[in-house]
Scaffold this motif. Structure first.
Motif, PDB file in Angstrom:
ATOM      1  N   ALA A  11      -8.512   6.902   3.154  1.00 52.88           N
ATOM      2  CA  ALA A  11      -7.534   7.916   3.552  1.00 52.88           C
ATOM      3  C   ALA A  11      -6.407   8.015   2.521  1.00 52.88           C
ATOM      4  N   ASP A  12      -5.617   9.077   2.625  1.00 49.27           N
ATOM      5  CA  ASP A  12      -4.460   9.181   1.746  1.00 49.27           C
ATOM      6  C   ASP A  12      -3.424   8.130   2.141  1.00 49.27           C
ATOM      7  N   ALA A  15      -1.730   8.315   5.645  1.00 51.92           N
ATOM      8  CA  ALA A  15      -2.640   7.942   6.723  1.00 51.92           C
ATOM      9  C   ALA A  15      -2.849   6.434   6.767  1.00 51.92           C
ATOM     10  N   GLN A  16      -2.883   5.800   5.609  1.00 49.09           N
ATOM     11  CA  GLN A  16      -3.017   4.346   5.579  1.00 49.09           C
ATOM     12  C   GLN A  16      -1.810   3.681   6.248  1.00 49.09           C
ATOM     13  N   GLN A  18       0.194   5.098   8.427  1.00 47.02           N
ATOM     14  CA  GLN A  18       0.193   5.460   9.850  1.00 47.02           C
ATOM     15  C   GLN A  18      -0.753   4.586  10.656  1.00 47.02           C
ATOM     16  N   SER A  19      -1.818   4.137  10.045  1.00 43.85           N
ATOM     17  CA  SER A  19      -2.740   3.223  10.711  1.00 43.85           C
ATOM     18  C   SER A  19      -2.209   1.791  10.705  1.00 43.85           C
ATOM     19  N   TYR A 148       7.805   4.974   4.610  1.00 42.61           N
ATOM     20  CA  TYR A 148       7.025   4.117   5.500  1.00 42.61           C
ATOM     21  C   TYR A 148       7.449   2.650   5.419  1.00 42.61           C
TER      22      TYR A 148
END
Length: 158
Positions: A11-12, A15-16, A18-19, A148
């Motif tokens: 994933a971008d 997304a990494q 966010q997971s 993040y």
């Protein structure tokens, strides 16, 4: 407790994160030991992103002292205002450095480090440590990382 994190590599970057962030939150929730939590956070970030070095420096007696980390041997003590870590501590803000060779006063703990991001850890308006991440690639970090990683350090209870 979940010791095995779901690692996402396809994933971008957003997304990494966010997971990973909810997984880290679940991992440290209920664990009162700061060192254990910082160690697991450093390991999770290193595992997910494969950065050159990721770890924490903690404020002790007006210096940053090496805390839990993943990667090669690191500098042990850093003064306030010295290098990227000391500057982030002094300015109380995240610093993204695309080329560490161009940062005035950069402390070269490893000659293989090419770019860096440092996020201060705050409690009641005081910096009590920093999250330091180094990459062997130039311009590896950006505002996505900054946003993040700032969210991540806000999960840590001091």
């Amino acid at each position: 407790m979940a010791e095995d994190l779901k690692i996402i590599t396809t994933a971008d970057k957003a997304a990494q994160y966010q997971s990973l962030l909810p997984q880290i939150e679940a991992l440290i929730t209920g664990e009162p030991d700061l060192v254990a939590n910082l160690a697991n956070i450093a390991a999770a970030l290193k595992e997910q992103f494969n950065w050159w070095w990721v770890g924490f420096y903690l404020v002790k007696d007006d210096e940053l002292v090496l805390g839990p980390f993943q990667g090669p041997v690191a500098c042990t003590r850093i003064g306030k205002g010295k290098g990227v870590c000391g500057a982030a501590w002094e300015k109380e803000k995240t610093l993204i450095v695309p080329d560490v060779e161009e940062f005035p006063g950069h402390i070269a703990c490893s000659s293989l480090s090419r770019s860096e991001i440092v996020v201060p850890l705050l409690s009641d308006g005081e910096v009590w440590g920093v999250l330091d991440v180094d990459s062997e690639h130039l311009a590896h970090f950006d505002e996505t990382d900054g946003d993040y990683l700032e969210q991540l350090v806000n999960l840590i209870r001091f």
